[in-house]
Each structure stands twice: as structure tokens, then as C-alpha cells.
Design an enzyme around this catalytic site. Structure first.
Site, short mmCIF file in Angstrom:
data_model
loop_
_atom_site.label_atom_id
_atom_site.label_comp_id
_atom_site.label_asym_id
_atom_site.label_seq_id
_atom_site.Cartn_x
_atom_site.Cartn_y
_atom_site.Cartn_z
N HIS A 43 -99.57 28.90 49.07
CA HIS A 43 -99.33 28.03 47.91
C HIS A 43 -97.86 28.01 47.53
O HIS A 43 -97.32 29.01 47.06
CB HIS A 43 -100.21 28.52 46.75
CG HIS A 43 -100.17 27.63 45.56
ND1 HIS A 43 -100.32 28.09 44.28
CD2 HIS A 43 -99.99 26.29 45.45
CE1 HIS A 43 -100.23 27.07 43.44
NE2 HIS A 43 -100.03 25.97 44.13
N GLU A 72 -97.57 31.98 47.11
CA GLU A 72 -98.77 32.80 46.90
C GLU A 72 -99.58 32.75 48.19
O GLU A 72 -99.95 31.67 48.65
CB GLU A 72 -99.64 32.24 45.76
CG GLU A 72 -99.11 32.50 44.37
CD GLU A 72 -100.00 31.89 43.28
OE1 GLU A 72 -100.10 32.49 42.20
OE2 GLU A 72 -100.58 30.81 43.49
N SER A 102 -103.90 24.22 45.32
CA SER A 102 -103.55 24.98 44.12
C SER A 102 -104.80 25.46 43.40
O SER A 102 -104.71 26.18 42.41
CB SER A 102 -102.71 24.11 43.19
OG SER A 102 -103.23 22.83 43.10
N1 3HC Z 1 -84.02 19.26 46.51
C1 3HC Z 1 -82.80 19.84 46.49
N2 3HC Z 1 -82.15 20.13 45.36
C2 3HC Z 1 -82.74 19.82 44.20
C3 3HC Z 1 -84.02 19.22 44.14
C4 3HC Z 1 -84.67 18.95 45.37
N3 3HC Z 1 -85.88 18.37 45.44
N4 3HC Z 1 -84.37 19.05 42.84
C5 3HC Z 1 -83.33 19.51 42.11
N5 3HC Z 1 -82.35 19.98 42.92
C6 3HC Z 1 -81.08 20.60 42.54
C7 3HC Z 1 -80.15 19.60 41.88
O1 3HC Z 1 -79.38 18.91 42.82
C8 3HC Z 1 -79.31 20.49 41.01
O2 3HC Z 1 -78.28 21.09 41.77
P1 3HC Z 1 -76.88 21.54 41.05
O3 3HC Z 1 -77.27 22.64 40.10
O4 3HC Z 1 -76.03 22.01 42.16
O5 3HC Z 1 -76.40 20.30 40.39
C9 3HC Z 1 -80.26 21.61 40.60
O6 3HC Z 1 -81.34 21.59 41.56
C10 3HC Z 1 -80.82 21.39 39.24
O7 3HC Z 1 -81.43 20.12 39.18
P2 3HC Z 1 -81.39 19.14 37.93
O8 3HC Z 1 -80.10 19.30 37.21
O9 3HC Z 1 -81.79 17.78 38.39
O10 3HC Z 1 -82.58 19.59 37.01
P3 3HC Z 1 -82.95 21.01 36.45
O11 3HC Z 1 -81.75 21.78 36.09
O12 3HC Z 1 -83.99 20.77 35.42
O13 3HC Z 1 -83.65 21.76 37.69
C11 3HC Z 1 -85.78 22.32 38.52
C12 3HC Z 1 -84.73 21.23 38.30
C13 3HC Z 1 -85.29 23.28 39.60
C14 3HC Z 1 -87.02 21.63 39.00
C15 3HC Z 1 -85.96 23.16 37.21
O14 3HC Z 1 -86.11 22.28 36.12
C16 3HC Z 1 -87.17 24.05 37.25
O15 3HC Z 1 -87.13 25.13 37.80
N6 3HC Z 1 -88.28 23.61 36.62
C17 3HC Z 1 -89.53 24.33 36.61
C18 3HC Z 1 -90.26 24.04 37.89
C19 3HC Z 1 -91.56 24.77 37.93
O16 3HC Z 1 -91.98 25.48 37.04
N7 3HC Z 1 -92.27 24.57 39.06
C20 3HC Z 1 -93.58 25.16 39.25
C21 3HC Z 1 -94.59 24.16 38.88
S1 3HC Z 1 -96.20 24.78 39.06
C22 3HC Z 1 -96.58 24.42 40.64
O17 3HC Z 1 -95.85 23.84 41.39
C23 3HC Z 1 -97.94 24.88 41.07
C24 3HC Z 1 -98.85 23.71 41.35
O18 3HC Z 1 -100.01 24.23 41.95
C25 3HC Z 1 -99.23 22.98 40.11
#
Ligand code: 3HC
Length: 289
Positions: free
Chosen positions: A142, A154, A121
Site C-alpha cells: 500500500h 504498508e 487501501s
Molecule cells: N511529483 C513530484 N514532485 C511533486 C509532486 C509529484 N506528484 N507533487 C508535489 N511535488 C513537489 C513540488 O514540486 C514541490 O517541490 P518544491 O518544494 O521543490 O517546490 C513540493 O513537492 C511541494 O509541493 P506543493 O508546493 O505543490 O504542495 P505542498 O507543499 O502542499 O506538498 C504534498 C504537496 C507533498 C502532497 C503535501 O501537501 C503533503 O504531504 N500532503 C499530505 C499527503 C498525504 O497525507 N498523503 C496520504 C494520503 S492517504 C493515502 O494516500 C492512503 C490512501 O489509501 C487513501
């Protein structure tokens, strides 16, 4: 170039998800390599948990779960992992000497035609590429956390990355069900982290200055910006140490003080308050674990 077999190096937070996407969506045969059996076991457990979420949602059958698991071949042996691979995706800890030594070893054993992509990253792709004898076949790939759900990849060009390598990774990204963007210059933070990390850091400054409670800062961004989760929860989710590391690289590589991390971020890393993975960060995750 046609990619049939993929090797993923690292079964951690990102590695296991990348393995799963390759086996589940790309339908590739994937070797998953880590250095200790407990890391492999943990990676397989996270994959199984994630696959069960798709089953629960009704988008996958138990039969398909079995097929996905059959395509995944865990191993502790790096040579065995990469020797038949067309694409190697490195997803080990964000530690430059470690990444470079893993890449150099992968370069030694992977077939000459294989592309070596890094999920880093923050570390320079040009620097990582220079650890191999095939820098034209090295690029950044990425993924975002959780790789199973996040739609973006990315693709990052190092100084010597060839057009053909970028094009192959673009095609693979599509095959993995992702959208891709090309980062034309190897620059710290690429696109997303260049924007995200200063924003997350600013949220930590707000906590440190006592401007608002973490819950309210997160609520403000969720309701006021439509973010899926607030910045402090996202920090816990991504890892406080990972974010500090990216921030430090951005400062050291650019010399620009605008990227400097909050002192609270550093203190939290010293106190092992790393977020979800250690059970506590800005929030207590012990129940949810
Ligand atoms: N595998 C499969 N399904 C998953 C999962 C996984 N690992 N994690 C969550 N889910 C599913 C859940 O089962 C749920 O399904 P449903 O809607 O059918 O019930 C759905 O996703 C939503 O999950 P939750 O209800 O547990 O939680 P959220 O509604 O908060 O969703 C999230 C979780 C998708 C992670 C959402 O919160 C999100 O998009 N968050 C932001 C993530 C983000 O910004 N990521 C980028 C980070 S930066 C990065 O990675 C770069 C690095 O270099 C730092």
C-alpha cells in the site's frame, strides 16, 4: 528472490506514481497496463509532469528523465504486461469484483515465481489472494498519495501470505527508497487508513454540523497539528469517493458504527463532487487543474 521486471496494472492516480517510482528510484523495467489508450496517455502525462518537477527542483537532469521514460513500457495487453514480470503490482479501481478478476487474470499469465501485490487501501488481501492459485505469493503493498513523495509502504499479510513474500516486498520497498511497515493481520484500513479515515470523516461532520468553514477546519489542523494539508483538502486530494468506499468497507467488515461515514460525504459522491479529479469537492480545483 531477485526482482528485475515489474508490471503495474492501472495507470491512474496511484498506478502512474507507482510506475514512476519503480522506474525512477528502483531503476526497474516496468510495464504499465491500462484498459484504454486514453488512460495510458493520461498516466504518461502525469509521469512527465512529475518528472519535470524534479528537473525544475534540480534533482534530475533531462537525460535522466529520458532514461526513466525508456524504462517504462505502456501496454493495453494484460498478458504481455505480466508474462515476464517478477513482481506484479495491482493498482486498479477499488472495486472488489474488478480487482479479483484482474488478479485472477494476472495469476494466469504471470510466471509461477512472480509475486502479486495489491495497492488496495481497504479490500481484504486474503480475499484478493483467494482469487489466485498462489495466495502465499499475494500481499498488500500500500503506497500513499503522491507515491513519488510519500515515504511509506504498508506491507499487508493475507492469511496465507508467506514470510518469503513479505521479505521480498520489504527489500523492494527499500530499493524504491521507501520505509515499510508490516501489517501482521489483514484488517480493514490497515494502520494508516484506520486512523486517517475516521479523522477525515470527523472533519466532514464538522462541516455538515456548521461548526466551522472548511478553510478554518483545514487551517486548524495545519497550524494546530502541523499537518502538511488540512483534512478537507486531503479529502479532495485523495478522492471523496475513495474515502467513502474505505469508510463503507470499515463499517461492513467490522460492524463498528464508529467508522460510519457522514451523510454529507455520501451526498458529495452522488453529486460527483469527488475532489481534485472532478474539479470540485470541498474546494474548487478548476483553476489548479
Ligand atoms: N511529483 C513530484 N514532485 C511533486 C509532486 C509529484 N506528484 N507533487 C508535489 N511535488 C513537489 C513540488 O514540486 C514541490 O517541490 P518544491 O518544494 O521543490 O517546490 C513540493 O513537492 C511541494 O509541493 P506543493 O508546493 O505543490 O504542495 P505542498 O507543499 O502542499 O506538498 C504534498 C504537496 C507533498 C502532497 C503535501 O501537501 C503533503 O504531504 N500532503 C499530505 C499527503 C498525504 O497525507 N498523503 C496520504 C494520503 S492517504 C493515502 O494516500 C492512503 C490512501 O489509501 C487513501
Amino acid at each position: 528472490m531477485e526482482v528485475k521486471r515489474v508490471a503495474v496494472l492501472g495507470a491512474g492516480l496511484m498506478g502512474h506514481g507507482i510506475v514512476q517510482v519503480c522506474a525512477q528510484v528502483g531503476k526497474f523495467d516496468v510495464t504499465m497496463r491500462d484498459i484504454e489508450q486514453r488512460f495510458i496517455d493520461n498516466g504518461m502525462k502525469m509521469i512527465q509532469d512529475s518528472l519535470q518537477r524534479f528537473v525544475k527542483k534540480g534533482t534530475m537532469s533531462e537525460g535522466e528523465v529520458k532514461e526513466v521514460l525508456n524504462r517504462i513500457h505502456p501496454t493495453l495487453d494484460l498478458k504481455a504486461a505480466v508474462e515476464n514480470a517478477d513482481l506484479v503490482i495491482e493498482a486498479v479501481t477499488e472495486n472488489p469484483p474488478l480487482k479479483k478478476s484482474v488478479l485472477a487474470e494476472a495469476d494466469k499469465y504471470a510466471p509461477p515465481h512472480a509475486i502479486i501485490a495489491s495497492n488496495t487501501s481497504s479490500i481484504s488481501i486474503t480475499e484478493i489472494g483467494a482469487a489466485t492459485k498462489r495466495p502465499e505469493k499475494v500481499c498488500g503493498m500500500h503506497f500513499f498519495n503522491p507515491p513519488q513523495l510519500m515515504k511509506l509502504i504498508e506491507i499487508v499479510r493475507g492469511l496465507k501470505t508467506s514470510d518469503e513474500t513479505v521479505e521480498t516486498i520489504r527489500q523492494i520497498s527499500t530499493k524504491l527508497g521507501k520505509e515499510s511497515v508490516v501489517v501482521k493481520k489483514d484488517t480493514p484500513g490497515f494502520i494508516v487508513n484506520r486512523i486517517l479515515v475516521p479523522a477525515l470523516n470527523e472533519a466532514v461532520f464538522l462541516v455538515a454540523e456548521g461548526v466551522a468553514d472548511p478553510e478554518d477546519i483545514d487551517k486548524a489542523c495545519v497550524l494546530g497539528l502541523n499537518w502538511p494539508m488540512g483534512p478537507l483538502k486531503l479529502l479532495d486530494y485523495v478522492g471523496i469517493d475513495t474515502t467513502l468506499f474505505i469508510s463503507d468497507v470499515m463499517v461492513s467488515e467490522t460492524g463498528d458504527p464508529k467508522f460510519r461515514p457522514s451523510n454529507l460525504l455520501k451526498q458529495m459522491v452522488r453529486a460527483n463532487l469527488l475532489g481534485r479529479k472532478t474539479g470540485r469537492g470541498f474546494y474548487d480545483w478548476t483553476e489548479k487543474k
